[in-house]
Design an enzyme around this catalytic site. Structure first.
Site, PDB file in Angstrom:
ATOM      1  CB  SER A 124      -0.793   0.105   1.284  1.00 20.78           C
ATOM      2  OG  SER A 124      -1.635   1.325   1.181  1.00 20.78           O
ATOM      3  CG  HIS A 178      -3.640  -1.853  -1.764  1.00 15.78           C
ATOM      4  ND1 HIS A 178      -4.591  -2.707  -2.116  1.00 15.78           N
ATOM      5  CD2 HIS A 178      -4.050  -0.952  -0.583  1.00 15.78           C
ATOM      6  CE1 HIS A 178      -5.736  -2.382  -1.334  1.00 15.78           C
ATOM      7  NE2 HIS A 178      -5.452  -1.282  -0.709  1.00 15.78           N
ATOM      8  CG  ASP A 231      -5.436   2.175   0.050  1.00 18.49           C
ATOM      9  OD1 ASP A 231      -6.312   1.297   0.017  1.00 18.49           O
ATOM     10  OD2 ASP A 231      -4.160   2.115   0.627  1.00 18.49           O
ATOM     11  CG  MET A 238      -8.940   6.895   0.962  1.00 18.29           C
ATOM     12  SD  MET A 238      -8.208   7.185   2.837  1.00 18.29           S
ATOM     13  CE  MET A 238      -7.158   5.703   2.882  1.00 18.29           C
ATOM     14  CG  HIS A 284      -9.123  -0.376  -1.267  1.00 20.90           C
ATOM     15  ND1 HIS A 284      -8.715  -0.352   0.095  1.00 20.90           N
ATOM     16  CD2 HIS A 284     -10.368  -0.626  -0.928  1.00 20.90           C
ATOM     17  CE1 HIS A 284      -9.651  -0.435   1.129  1.00 20.90           C
ATOM     18  NE2 HIS A 284     -10.728  -0.626   0.390  1.00 20.90           N
ATOM     19  CG  MET A 333     -11.531   2.875   0.833  1.00 19.19           C
ATOM     20  SD  MET A 333     -10.077   2.931   1.762  1.00 19.19           S
ATOM     21  CE  MET A 333      -8.974   2.980   0.713  1.00 19.19           C
ATOM     22  CG  MET A 384     -11.798  -2.980   4.588  1.00 20.00           C
ATOM     23  SD  MET A 384     -10.497  -2.777   3.887  1.00 20.00           S
ATOM     24  CE  MET A 384      -9.451  -1.447   4.952  1.00 20.00           C
ATOM     25  N   GLY A 399      -9.805   4.209   5.974  1.00 17.75           N
ATOM     26  CA  GLY A 399      -9.668   5.702   5.846  1.00 17.75           C
ATOM     27  C   GLY A 399      -8.230   5.874   6.328  1.00 17.75           C
ATOM     28  N   GLY A 426      -3.821   4.715   7.230  1.00 15.56           N
ATOM     29  CA  GLY A 426      -2.636   3.790   7.223  1.00 15.56           C
ATOM     30  C   GLY A 426      -2.404   3.833   8.708  1.00 15.56           C
ATOM     31  N   GLY A 427      -1.681   2.736   9.157  1.00 17.73           N
ATOM     32  CA  GLY A 427      -0.955   2.795  10.480  1.00 17.73           C
ATOM     33  C   GLY A 427      -1.934   2.464  11.601  1.00 17.73           C
ATOM     34  CG  ASP A 445      -6.256  -2.630   3.060  1.00 20.84           C
ATOM     35  OD1 ASP A 445      -5.198  -2.408   3.642  1.00 20.84           O
ATOM     36  OD2 ASP A 445      -6.961  -1.924   2.352  1.00 20.84           O
ATOM     37  N   GLY A 446      -4.896  -3.750   6.241  1.00 19.08           N
ATOM     38  CA  GLY A 446      -5.034  -2.893   7.456  1.00 19.08           C
ATOM     39  C   GLY A 446      -4.353  -3.441   8.854  1.00 19.08           C
ATOM     40  N   GLY A 447      -3.246  -3.258   9.402  1.00 22.57           N
ATOM     41  CA  GLY A 447      -2.504  -3.643  10.482  1.00 22.57           C
ATOM     42  C   GLY A 447      -1.953  -4.807  10.188  1.00 22.57           C
TER      43      GLY A 447
HETATM   44  C1  DX5 Z   1      -6.913   1.892   5.012  1.00 21.76           C
HETATM   45  C2  DX5 Z   1      -6.434   1.616   3.650  1.00 21.76           C
HETATM   46  C3  DX5 Z   1      -5.147   0.524   3.732  1.00 21.76           C
HETATM   47  C4  DX5 Z   1      -3.895   1.258   4.633  1.00 21.76           C
HETATM   48  C5  DX5 Z   1      -3.096   0.004   5.033  1.00 21.76           C
HETATM   49  O1  DX5 Z   1      -8.175   2.248   4.891  1.00 21.76           O
HETATM   50  O2  DX5 Z   1      -7.095   0.941   2.687  1.00 21.76           O
HETATM   51  O3  DX5 Z   1      -4.710  -0.021   2.506  1.00 21.76           O
HETATM   52  O4  DX5 Z   1      -2.934   1.855   3.632  1.00 21.76           O
HETATM   53  O5  DX5 Z   1      -1.991   0.561   5.962  1.00 21.76           O
HETATM   54  P1  DX5 Z   1      -1.589  -0.145   7.166  1.00 21.76           P
HETATM   55  O6  DX5 Z   1      -0.805  -1.500   6.540  1.00 21.76           O
HETATM   56  O7  DX5 Z   1      -0.245   0.723   7.486  1.00 21.76           O
HETATM   57  O8  DX5 Z   1      -2.414  -0.598   8.028  1.00 21.76           O
HETATM   58 ZN    ZN Z   2      -6.492  -0.330   1.121  1.00 14.84          ZN
END
Ligand code: DX5
Ligand code: ZN
Length: 213
Positions: free
Chosen positions: A8, A33, A35, A37, A66, A68, A137, A142, A144-145, A173-175
């Site tokens: 990502s 990936h 994202d 938004m 992706h 959103m 998800m 919304g 990262g991190g 996706d996420g964490g």
């Molecule tokens: C969050 C995104 C993710 C995000 C993941 O809404 O869809 O793709 O970048 O980031 P990490 O891997 O840092 O959780």
């Molecule tokens: Zn994503």
């Protein structure tokens, strides 16, 4: 199927996006990936079409987009034109889900369907024969991190059961990091999206390996 890491680039250094993409690909990421938004569907704004075009020009790997956004049906054609390979839309968006998936296919692209943490797997059931990927998800979309939600492996297992023998990979996706990767793979995930874990790593190839093995 063989596990895949999707990098990502939301956590990449945007002033050096070309070299960041190359760094992720050289480290073993087979997907990039992307994202998108819109500040309405999620409480954050990222980047969109012109940036995707530049990324598509630089990437050698699969472009995993992706969306959103509130009304993806309105935009899938433009994301396809700019170079997306997989276009994933949210079940919770306002667009007609089946119609959007059909539109993505008519553009010659793969269609993914994403569900937010609170959306039950059963809500995706009626689309399962239409899609090329299911994105579960593992954080609220919304940002990262964020921290991985510990109740998601059970949901991934449920998604795996629903998919049964169909050739529909599960993306998460996420964490995702070296330890949560183990949990999601054991639960049945195939494609692991990782942002902050990869781009903040001292040694990205080692970080990718820690997700895969
Ligand atoms: C969050 C995104 C993710 C995000 C993941 O809404 O869809 O793709 O970048 O980031 P990490 O891997 O840092 O959780
Ligand atoms: Zn994503």
């Amino acid at each position: 199927m063989e596990k895949i890491v999707s990098a990502s680039i939301l956590s990449a250094d945007f002033l050096n996006l070309g070299s960041e993409i190359k760094r992720a690909e050289d480290a073993g990421c087979r997907y990039i990936h992307f994202d998108v938004m819109d500040g309405v569907f999620v409480p954050n704004i990222s980047y969109g079409l012109p940036v995707l075009k530049a990324v598509a020009g630089a990437a050698r790997s699969v472009l995993d987009v992706h969306l959103m956004i509130t009304d993806p049906l309105k935009y899938v054609e433009r994301f396809a034109e700019k170079g997306a390979d997989i276009i994933t839309v949210h079940l919770e968006s306002e667009s007609d889900t089946a119609g959007t998936i059909e539109r993505i296919h008519s553009l010659g692209k793969k269609a993914g369907l994403a569900i937010k943490p609170k959306t039950p797997v059963s809500a995706a059931e009626k689309y399962i024969d239409m899609i090329d990927m299911l994105l579960v998800m593992t954080v609220e979309p919304g940002f990262g991190g964020q921290g991985f939600m510990p109740d998601m492996p059970a949901k991934i297992e449920e998604a795996r059961k629903l998919i049964g023998g169909r050739a529909v990979p599960i993306e998460v996706d996420g964490g995702i990091n070296g330890s949560t990767a183990e949990l999601v793979k054991n639960a049945g995930a195939d494609i692991l999206v990782a942002g902050s874990y990869l781009f903040k790593a001292q040694d990205m190839p080692a970080a990718v390996k820690s997700l895969l093995y």
